[in-house]
Design an enzyme around this catalytic site. Structure first.
Site, short mmCIF file in Angstrom:
data_model
loop_
_atom_site.label_atom_id
_atom_site.label_comp_id
_atom_site.label_asym_id
_atom_site.label_seq_id
_atom_site.Cartn_x
_atom_site.Cartn_y
_atom_site.Cartn_z
N ARG A 147 25.33 52.78 13.49
CA ARG A 147 26.11 51.85 14.30
C ARG A 147 26.64 50.67 13.49
O ARG A 147 27.58 50.01 13.89
CB ARG A 147 25.27 51.35 15.50
CG ARG A 147 25.14 52.44 16.55
CD ARG A 147 24.33 51.99 17.75
NE ARG A 147 22.91 51.96 17.46
CZ ARG A 147 21.97 51.64 18.34
NH1 ARG A 147 22.32 51.31 19.56
NH2 ARG A 147 20.70 51.64 18.02
N GLN A 148 26.02 50.41 12.33
CA GLN A 148 26.53 49.33 11.47
C GLN A 148 27.48 49.99 10.46
O GLN A 148 27.19 50.12 9.28
CB GLN A 148 25.37 48.61 10.77
CG GLN A 148 25.77 47.31 10.11
CD GLN A 148 26.27 46.26 11.10
OE1 GLN A 148 25.67 46.02 12.12
NE2 GLN A 148 27.41 45.65 10.80
N LYS A 170 32.89 49.35 28.62
CA LYS A 170 31.73 48.53 28.26
C LYS A 170 32.12 47.52 27.19
O LYS A 170 32.88 47.85 26.28
CB LYS A 170 30.61 49.44 27.72
CG LYS A 170 29.39 48.68 27.23
CD LYS A 170 28.29 49.63 26.76
CE LYS A 170 28.38 49.90 25.28
NZ LYS A 170 27.27 50.74 24.79
N ARG A 209 30.18 44.66 24.54
CA ARG A 209 28.89 44.16 24.07
C ARG A 209 29.14 42.91 23.22
O ARG A 209 29.98 42.94 22.31
CB ARG A 209 28.19 45.23 23.22
CG ARG A 209 26.75 44.87 22.88
CD ARG A 209 26.17 45.84 21.87
NE ARG A 209 25.83 47.14 22.41
CZ ARG A 209 24.68 47.45 23.00
NH1 ARG A 209 23.78 46.52 23.15
NH2 ARG A 209 24.47 48.67 23.42
N SER A 268 18.73 53.00 23.82
CA SER A 268 17.89 52.12 23.00
C SER A 268 17.18 51.09 23.91
O SER A 268 16.11 51.35 24.41
CB SER A 268 18.75 51.46 21.93
OG SER A 268 17.98 50.60 21.15
N THR A 269 17.83 49.97 24.18
CA THR A 269 17.23 48.99 25.10
C THR A 269 17.42 49.41 26.56
O THR A 269 16.85 48.79 27.46
CB THR A 269 17.86 47.60 24.92
OG1 THR A 269 19.25 47.68 25.32
CG2 THR A 269 17.78 47.13 23.48
#
Ligand code: R5P
Length: 292
Positions: free
Chosen positions: A93-94, A189, A191, A220-221
């Site tokens: 994701r990075q 979405k 973020r 994840s969260t």
């Protein structure tokens, strides 16, 4: 071909070697008192193609370093070729420097894997395809969404409707919807890049009396899916089921999802912290057969 199971994927690697009908090799591993990892190949691998199955879910730094030790040792021991089979691609994701000065961690991971001399990299439902661009070796993103759809098919869902919680999950939702022979929609979405807070706006879909299935690459969260569950409930969904390739469930994620009203949370053996109902072994075995 020899399939080697890393410490993060003992069950999955065994399932992959069973699916291939090939030799499985469990490494000798231990953790030294100071936390460092010891790895030893108990049998020779010289002249063999070696597939190292090691999913890099949390603790991702340890799992990633273990993967590098194993790949590097296999080459030093004379393996003909090595494949890094990493269902959960940590740091994918990075994949870009979104804010000035940020490390592009996905690129670093790609470089480290290549530095071991690996010739193939296989991953599953990567959160960002951009992360794969940093490999110069053969790097492939596989999907387990058809296998997830098969499992969903066994749940006898009532007029299922598939939802993608963001536009990144559209290809996944499309695959699952096609396999189930139904329709799908996606939500928008955003973020916050600093706090990580998620906000979701839902399309005007009518889910009255239908079972909603939300699919994503990673939970994840749980905040992304929780927002989508709430919208699905507001649109009249009878039951809401969440399914993903990589079920991390960090912190209070599970209770957040349950409070939002999810009925079932489906994951795969990409993450072996608990038993999961779906195995991605057939997807990995099929890809390895193609590669070698
Ligand atoms: C990124 O957008 C991914 O596709 C997932 O939606 C995301 O990683 C899920 O994270 P969380 O469960 O923390 O909301």
């Amino acid at each position: 071909m020899i399939v080697v199971g890393g410490p993060a994927s003992p069950l999955l690697s065994k399932r992959v070697s069973d699916a291939l009908g090939t030799q499985a090799l469990q490494l000798e591993t231990k953790i030294f008192p100071d936390g460092e990892t010891y790895v030893r190949f108990p049998e020779p691998v010289a002249g063999e193609n070696v597939a190292v199955v090691q999913s890099c879910y949390p603790p991702q730094n340890k799992n990633l370093l273990d993967l590098l030790f194993i790949l590097d040792a296999a080459r030093e021991l004379g393996a003909k070729q090595t494949a890094a089979v990493v269902p959960y691609f940590a740091y994918a994701r990075q994949d870009y420097s979104y804010r000035t000065g940020e490390a592009v961690s996905a690129r670093t991971v790609a470089r480290l894997i290549e530095a071991t001399g690996a010739s193939n990299f296989l991953t599953v439902d990567v959160p960002s395809n951009k992360a794969l661009q940093y490999f110069r070796i053969h790097a492939e993103n596989l999907t387990c969404m058809r296998i997830i759809a098969d499992y969903l098919g066994s749940l006898h869902l009532e007029r299922p409707f598939v939802l993608a919680p963001d536009d990144g999950a559209i290809p996944l939702a499309k695959t699952v919807a096609e396999s189930l022979g139904t329709d799908f929609a996606w939500f928008e979405k955003t973020r916050d890049k600093i706090t990580g807070a998620v906000s979701t706006s839902g399309k005007d879909v009518d889910l009255k009396g239908r079972d909603a299935v939300i699919v994503d690459d990673v939970i994840s969260t749980g905040r992304t899916i929780a927002n989508t569950i709430q919208i699905a409930k507001n649109r009249g969904a009878r039951r809401v089921i969440a399914a993903c390739a990589h079920l991390l469930l960090i912190g209070d994620a599970e209770s957040v999802l349950r409070s939002a009203g999810v009925e079932e949370i489906i994951g795969t053996d990409s993450v072996e912290t608990e038993a999961r109902p779906v195995s991605i072994a057939p997807v990995l075995a099929e890809a390895l057969r193609r590669v070698w």
